[in-house]
Design a protein around this motif. Structure first.
Motif, PDB file in Angstrom:
ATOM      1  N   ALA A 132     -35.572 -49.263  36.584  1.00 25.77           N
ATOM      2  CA  ALA A 132     -34.938 -50.378  37.291  1.00 25.77           C
ATOM      3  C   ALA A 132     -34.457 -49.938  38.669  1.00 25.77           C
ATOM      4  CB  ALA A 132     -33.769 -50.911  36.462  1.00 25.77           C
ATOM      5  N   GLU A 133     -33.873 -48.753  38.728  1.00 24.12           N
ATOM      6  CA  GLU A 133     -33.333 -48.254  39.995  1.00 24.12           C
ATOM      7  C   GLU A 133     -34.436 -48.080  41.044  1.00 24.12           C
ATOM      8  OE1 GLU A 133     -30.453 -44.629  41.602  1.00 24.12           O
ATOM      9  OE2 GLU A 133     -31.061 -44.724  39.502  1.00 24.12           O
ATOM     10  N   THR A 181     -37.354 -49.786  45.972  1.00 22.22           N
ATOM     11  CA  THR A 181     -38.634 -50.076  46.634  1.00 22.22           C
ATOM     12  C   THR A 181     -38.658 -51.510  47.156  1.00 22.22           C
ATOM     13  OG1 THR A 181     -39.796 -48.502  45.219  1.00 22.22           O
ATOM     14  CG2 THR A 181     -41.130 -50.167  46.324  1.00 22.22           C
ATOM     15  N   THR A 182     -38.207 -52.444  46.330  1.00 22.06           N
ATOM     16  CA  THR A 182     -38.226 -53.857  46.700  1.00 22.06           C
ATOM     17  C   THR A 182     -37.327 -54.141  47.890  1.00 22.06           C
ATOM     18  OG1 THR A 182     -38.677 -54.459  44.398  1.00 22.06           O
ATOM     19  CG2 THR A 182     -37.848 -56.202  45.826  1.00 22.06           C
ATOM     20  N   ALA A 183     -36.126 -53.593  47.869  1.00 25.40           N
ATOM     21  CA  ALA A 183     -35.180 -53.821  48.963  1.00 25.40           C
ATOM     22  C   ALA A 183     -35.648 -53.157  50.258  1.00 25.40           C
ATOM     23  CB  ALA A 183     -33.799 -53.305  48.571  1.00 25.40           C
ATOM     24  N   TYR A 219     -37.001 -55.619  33.433  1.00 24.77           N
ATOM     25  CA  TYR A 219     -36.348 -56.751  34.100  1.00 24.77           C
ATOM     26  C   TYR A 219     -34.901 -56.906  33.623  1.00 24.77           C
ATOM     27  CZ  TYR A 219     -40.647 -58.675  36.173  1.00 24.77           C
ATOM     28  OH  TYR A 219     -41.763 -58.873  36.935  1.00 24.77           O
ATOM     29  N   LEU A 220     -34.686 -56.786  32.311  1.00 28.68           N
ATOM     30  CA  LEU A 220     -33.335 -56.928  31.771  1.00 28.68           C
ATOM     31  C   LEU A 220     -32.417 -55.821  32.293  1.00 28.68           C
ATOM     32  CD1 LEU A 220     -34.241 -57.940  28.107  1.00 28.68           C
ATOM     33  CD2 LEU A 220     -33.414 -59.426  29.927  1.00 28.68           C
ATOM     34  N   GLN A 221     -32.977 -54.643  32.530  1.00 30.34           N
ATOM     35  CA  GLN A 221     -32.185 -53.561  33.129  1.00 30.34           C
ATOM     36  C   GLN A 221     -31.910 -53.840  34.605  1.00 30.34           C
ATOM     37  OE1 GLN A 221     -34.270 -49.844  32.373  1.00 30.34           O
ATOM     38  NE2 GLN A 221     -34.642 -50.453  30.255  1.00 30.34           N
ATOM     39  N   ILE A 222     -32.880 -54.446  35.288  1.00 30.13           N
ATOM     40  CA  ILE A 222     -32.728 -54.746  36.716  1.00 30.13           C
ATOM     41  C   ILE A 222     -31.566 -55.702  36.947  1.00 30.13           C
ATOM     42  CG2 ILE A 222     -33.791 -56.013  38.647  1.00 30.13           C
ATOM     43  CD1 ILE A 222     -36.459 -54.702  37.887  1.00 30.13           C
TER      44      ILE A 222
END
Length: 670
Positions: free
Chosen positions: A244-245, A250-252, A266-269
């Motif tokens: 998740a980290e 990467t996304t940000a 996803y649930l961890q995100i």
């Protein structure tokens, strides 16, 4: 029919300089990927590869991994995709089973844990140095060779021009079937192209220019999603190791709008402290490999500011895709179904006993017919193949079609446990546990799990005089099983139940296991408190009857005596009246929660009125005296999220077990 080779050739010409793949610090354009695949194919031809030769890939995700797979196919070989998280014996056995003649290796879990794993693998498979290729990320980079000309380009082009190239065996992905033995699924380029095109055509109006993919490439879903985005000329940001980290970072960092991973990640995100960095950035979420409950589905989608979640249904045997939801499908429909067949595909529901198709709404086996079916299971006889004589692929899953043509899952025929999208064979776990000293009998089941879809649960009996230490056993199993296969719990039985025939009563044993599991789950839930009622007294009428009636009913059912019940109800009435009368202008609606804790029943009150204090030996108001006389504990609590709230705790009677009460009233285990 189109091939992977043709797809990348086209992208290389149309979008030559556009970035196709980013992994770590490496960036490959569509031109670079196409050229690198040719270079790798040429290298393999130099090493003596022949059409149809099996080439193993054994590595974590990397750009080199994808280049190796494309290069193997271009050289006429068959890419055997190894699971990088497997233990050495498991991956070795699969490579032996599929007769690999070449090996492309990088870093994997086995090479990290076992010194000399690659050398031992080559020795056991009898592979000489010229049959072994290092594709370790950081050691080898094809970006350094883009200026080279593949010397065997003419032969590569000749292979691509063969009429049989689109449908010949090109890739093997391992799966687990109803017999609990690993199966090697032979797939072809045409099937991948059909599935990827169906996905990209359906989602072309919503998929973005950048996607972060947190999936293993050895999994058909990971490959299918990458190819779908490549069809749309998008840029893939591939995670080497999924977490998740990493995906949030990467996304940000790159302004990514599309995420692709399994439900558990996803649930961890959404629980991660840095989730707010991407909550408003992401617009498309894609997952597969396990079912989300409708509540989980809606919670996940609505946690993002403006995103749509798509849970695709597929199998390896169908190149990763069976059904998908149209982009404009409402969330309520997407949360409760698996989508529809894509153009050209046919999905039917089949009754195996009656040997016929069933009507809309009736449950049966999901069967599929399409040109994207597998070629075959490697080395299995005709009677064990997945496609019947009429061309229908039998999924082994139960489901039904609604009147709108949407597919709904109703369970699995297979015994396979699907944990976090990974197929786990109970036999593998049973074999490992049986080898533990003192264990007599073993039976492994899957059980529903809120995050992973299913958990692995183990039932055992012991030889006489044996003590069982669960933590020691789990530690021992780490030597032979991957982390995902280690049971969450061990349940020791004096003996297993038997059916009248004398065989193991599996259904009866599973029922006993689920009851024992519920005890463990309830124990964990009670530590946090189980909310059994959440009521609101509206400020328009302040009708407290529903609250006092609920408290009275619960108290009686939990075994409190009549006098104690009257006292509890009286204390609740006094608290409500105190809030209504003394804070009337400010109180607004009053929220009441009834919570089961390990030692007491708690009744919580919260509102927007003036703060209320009760302290023993100081408060002399009539309501304070009544409340303090009845409650075993009263507290005024504060939190940033909920503000001020008040807790009244009532200890259970001495002979009352809250765990037994919850389980006996629990509808989840029947």
């Amino acid at each position: 029919m189109k091939t992977l080779n043709a797809l990348f050739k086209e992208m290389s010409e149309v979008e030559s300089r556009k970035i196709a793949l980013v992994v770590g610090n490496e960036k490959y354009s569509y031109f670079d990927l196409d050229k690198a695949a040719d270079l790798f194919a040429s290298d393999l031809i130099d090493r003596g590869i022949q059409p149809g030769d099996h080439v193993g890939i054994w590595s974590f995700n990397s750009a080199n991994w994808l280049i190796a797979m494309l290069g193997i196919i271009r050289a006429g070989g068959v890419a055997i995709l190894g699971n990088y998280s497997m233990t050495y014996p498991d991956i070795r056995d699969l490579f032996v089973m599929t007769d690999i003649r070449y090996l492309c290796y990088g870093t994997s879990l086995a090479t990290i844990k076992m010194e000399g794993a690659v050398e031992k693998m080559c020795e056991e498979l009898k592979l000489t140095d010229d049959k072994v290729v290092d594709i370790t990320a950081g050691h080898v980079s094809f970006l350094d060779r883009i200026g080279e000309t593949p010397k065997n380009k003419a032969q590569i082009d000749q292979i691509a021009e063969r009429p049989e190239d689109p449908t010949r065996d090109a890739v093997v992905i391992f799966t687990t079937g109803t017999t609990s033995l690993p199966k090697a699924v032979l797939l072809n380029q045409n099937g991948f192209m059909i599935s990827a095109k169906a996905m990209s055509e359906t989602r072309k109006d919503i998929y973005g220019a950048k996607a972060c993919v947190g999936l293993p490439l050895f999994h058909v879903f990971g490959l299918n999603m990458i190819l779908a985005y490549f069809h749309l000329k998008s840029t893939i940001y591939l995670e080497e190791k999924v977490s998740a980290e990493r995906m949030i970072e990467t996304t940000a960092k790159h302004g990514i709008t599309d995420l692709v991973t399994v439900a558990s990640v996803y649930l961890q995100i959404i629980k991660h402290p840095d989730f707010s960095r991407i909550a408003g950035l992401v617009h498309v979420l894609t997952t597969a490999g396990g079912l989300l409950t409708p509540v989980q589905y809606m919670k996940l989608e609505t946690s993002f500011t403006d995103a749509k979640l798509f849970n695709e249904y597929g199998q390896t045997e169908m190149h990763g895709l069976i059904s998908l939801s149209p982009t404009d499908t409402p969330i309520e429909k997407r949360a409760h179904s698996l989508g529809k067949a894509y153009p050209g595909e046919e999905i039917r529901i089949y009754d195996e006993k009656q040997k016929c198709f069933v009507e809309t709404g009736e449950i049966g086996e999901i069967i599929v017919k399409d040109d994207s079916q597998l070629n075959s299971y490697y080395k299995l006889p005709p009677e064990k193949q997945a496609v019947d004589a009429d061309g229908w692929l039998h999924t082994g899953d139960l489901g039904f079609l609604d009147e709108d043509g949407f597919l709904h899952m109703a369970g699995r025929i297979k015994d396979i446990i699907i944990k976090n999208g990974e197929n786990i064979s109970p036999v593998d776990v049973e074999t490992a546990v049986t080898q533990i000293d003192g264990v007599s009998e073993v039976k492994v089941f899957g059980a529903p799990h809120p995050i992973f879809g299913e958990s692995v649960e183990c039932c055992i009996t012991l030889h006489d005089g044996i003590d069982f230490d669960e933590e020691t056993v789990k530690k021992s199993l780490k030597k032979t099983l991957t982390p995902a296969k280690i049971p969450s719990h061990f349940f020791v039985f004096p003996e297993f139940p038997l059916a009248p025939s004398g065989k193991l009563d599996q259904r009866g044993l599973k029922l006993l296991m689920l009851r024992k599991l519920r005890v463990e789950v309830v124990k964990d839930e009670l530590e946090k408190g189980i909310v059994v009622a959440d009521l609101t007294v509206k400020n328009t009428s302040y009708n407290i009857m529903p609250v006092t009636s609920m408290v009275k009913e619960l108290a009686y059912s939990m075994g409190y005596g009549s006098r104690r019940v009257r006292e509890i109800v009286h204390a609740v009435e006094e608290m409500l009246m105190e809030r209504i009368i003394n804070a009337y202008e400010e109180v607004g609606d009053i929220r009441i929660r009834i919570i089961f804790c390990q030692e007491w029943m708690r009744v919580e009150f919260s509102d927007s009125g003036n703060e209320y204090y009760i302290e023993k030996n100081k408060d002399t108001s009539a309501s304070a005296k009544i409340i303090l006389k009845v409650v075993d504990n009263f507290a005024t609590m504060r939190s940033e999220k909920r503000g001020v709230y008040y807790c009244m705790d009532f200890l259970y009677e001495d002979d009352f077990s809250i765990k037994d009460f919850i389980i006996s009233h629990d509808r989840e285990v029947k």
